[in-house]
Design a protein around this motif. Structure first.
Motif, PDB file in Angstrom:
ATOM      1  N   VAL A  47     -59.382  10.719  17.331  1.00  0.00           N
ATOM      2  CA  VAL A  47     -58.342  11.556  16.717  1.00  0.00           C
ATOM      3  C   VAL A  47     -58.605  11.790  15.240  1.00  0.00           C
ATOM      4  O   VAL A  47     -58.428  12.905  14.731  1.00  0.00           O
ATOM      5  CB  VAL A  47     -56.955  10.893  16.900  1.00  0.00           C
ATOM      6  N   LEU A  48     -59.045  10.742  14.553  1.00  0.00           N
ATOM      7  CA  LEU A  48     -59.290  10.807  13.112  1.00  0.00           C
ATOM      8  C   LEU A  48     -60.694  10.298  12.813  1.00  0.00           C
ATOM      9  O   LEU A  48     -60.878   9.177  12.330  1.00  0.00           O
ATOM     10  CB  LEU A  48     -58.248   9.954  12.371  1.00  0.00           C
ATOM     11  N   PRO A  49     -61.701  11.085  13.112  1.00  0.00           N
ATOM     12  CA  PRO A  49     -63.082  10.598  12.992  1.00  0.00           C
ATOM     13  C   PRO A  49     -63.496  10.218  11.572  1.00  0.00           C
ATOM     14  O   PRO A  49     -64.432   9.421  11.396  1.00  0.00           O
ATOM     15  CB  PRO A  49     -63.917  11.772  13.515  1.00  0.00           C
ATOM     16  N   ASP A  50     -62.823  10.757  10.563  1.00  0.00           N
ATOM     17  CA  ASP A  50     -63.210  10.469   9.181  1.00  0.00           C
ATOM     18  C   ASP A  50     -62.403   9.331   8.556  1.00  0.00           C
ATOM     19  O   ASP A  50     -62.650   8.956   7.406  1.00  0.00           O
ATOM     20  CB  ASP A  50     -63.048  11.728   8.324  1.00  0.00           C
ATOM     21  N   ALA A  51     -61.444   8.793   9.291  1.00  0.00           N
ATOM     22  CA  ALA A  51     -60.594   7.739   8.731  1.00  0.00           C
ATOM     23  C   ALA A  51     -61.284   6.381   8.783  1.00  0.00           C
ATOM     24  O   ALA A  51     -61.999   6.064   9.741  1.00  0.00           O
ATOM     25  CB  ALA A  51     -59.276   7.673   9.491  1.00  0.00           C
ATOM     26  N   ARG A  52     -61.061   5.594   7.757  1.00  0.00           N
ATOM     27  CA  ARG A  52     -61.527   4.214   7.772  1.00  0.00           C
ATOM     28  C   ARG A  52     -60.602   3.398   8.669  1.00  0.00           C
ATOM     29  O   ARG A  52     -59.381   3.552   8.609  1.00  0.00           O
ATOM     30  CB  ARG A  52     -61.540   3.640   6.353  1.00  0.00           C
TER      31      ARG A  52
END
Length: 360
Positions: A47-52
């Motif tokens: 869902v949030l591929p760029d989130a840490r």
């Protein structure tokens, strides 16, 4: 140049985060989800591929973020919020605020001491059904309201294996759906004089309340709040009777259903409600009126503006405290079998009155 986006970290990545918080934050200019605390990094990445992704809330709180959104189980709300505020982060907590009134008081005092935003996700202030009913009442379409009835009824006869339906702190239908029902009633009528409540377990295998019937007493006015898991076909979302007529809103706002079906906030269909508000005058003549358009992204736009000093908090902490006072009063009433008053101090009542005057 526009200011840099406010960096958001989300604690928890279950139903609430994926269904509500993420899709409602994403389209709001000036907000960016940069981190998530979850035990399932693969799920977050889809869902949030760029989130840490952090394994624990305290690791997320230590990250370079501005706002912590707490979407984890109810009993974790207070300890996670306390840690985030102590770390200098602004905080949004999914409803319910906390599982006890004293926890809510502690967090409010801490946020005030640290000069940080603390807000509770009462997203259903921005529902089409509630906005439509509010408009009609405030325009005097039915005169002075005397009987207000609000339902969150569903048909889910099977008890599911999830924390919300287990005998844990903050579990049960009253802590799940009650905050929505209560917050909307308080927005319309203010603090009740007293509360009477009845909670029950009706489904086979149920561990905690799955039926709630609560009445708020406002002088001669009564607000009936009801939630059940055994209502096939549903019931009217709102029914309101006044001294000059009545109104009915049959169907619930569709934003949750839209989010579950993939409708994007901000799209042409977003928040549209084709179920009219029915207003009946004193002669029994019924007129259909177009429903207001809902938009729960307005909550997060309000949070952004409050952090940036452009607008007041969209849900003042004392308003969320008042909701918790009603939640506790109803539960106490159900246990003791009597009508009870709210456990709010004179100072809290005065602060609530001031916040209510400001918001209206």
């Amino acid at each position: 140049m526009p200011p840099a986006p406010l960096r958001i970290g989300i604690v928890g990545f279950g139903f609430a985060a994926q269904t509500f918080h993420v899709p409602l934050i994403r389209p709001v200019d000036g907000l960016q989800i940069v981190a998530v605390a979850s035990s399932d990094a693969a799920k977050v990445a889809t869902v949030l591929p760029d989130a840490r992704v952090h394994a624990a809330p305290h690791d997320l709180i230590a990250d370079d973020i501005d706002l912590v959104v707490i979407a984890s189980p109810n009993e974790t709300h207070a300890p996670v919020a306390r840690a985030a505020l102590n770390a200098g982060k602004h905080v949004v907590i999914d409803k319910p605020f906390t599982v006890t009134l004293d926890e809510a008081r502690e967090l409010i005092a801490l946020a005030e001491k640290r000069a940080l935003l603390l807000s509770v996700f009462h997203n259903r202030r921005y529902d089409s059904d509630f906005l439509s009913v509010t408009r009609a009442i405030r325009e005097g379409r039915i005169g002075v309201p005397r009987h207000f009835e609000s339902h969150f009824d569903r048909f889910r006869p099977e008890v599911r294996d999830r924390w919300r339906e287990k005998a844990v702190a903050g579990g049960g239908i009253w802590f799940d759906l009650g905050p929505h029902l209560v917050d909307q009633a308080l927005c319309l009528f203010g603090l009740p004089d007293a509360v009477s409540g009845d909670l029950a377990v009706q489904r086979a295998g149920g561990q905690i309340d799955d039926w709630a019937h609560v009445v708020l007493h406002f002088g001669e006015v009564r607000a009936v709040l009801h939630a059940s898991m055994l209502v096939a076909g549903g019931s009217n979302r709102f029914t309101v009777h006044g001294d000059a007529g009545s109104l009915v809103k049959a169907r619930i706002d569709q934003q949750e259903a839209q989010l579950l079906s993939g409708v994007a906030p901000g799209s042409d269909a977003w928040g549209v409600d084709d179920d009219p508000l029915v207003v009946i005058d004193g002669d029994g003549v019924a007129r259909n009126e177009a429903a207001e358009r809902g938009d729960q992204t307005r909550y997060y736009a309000g949070v952004r503006d409050a952090i940036l000093g452009r607008a007041p908090n969209p849900v003042a902490p004392v308003e969320a405290l008042a909701v918790m006072a009603v939640i506790e009063a109803a539960a106490r009433s159900a246990r003791e079998g009597r009508v009870v008053a709210l456990s709010l101090t004179d100072g809290e009542r005065a602060a609530y009155a001031a916040a209510r005057q400001h918001s209206t």
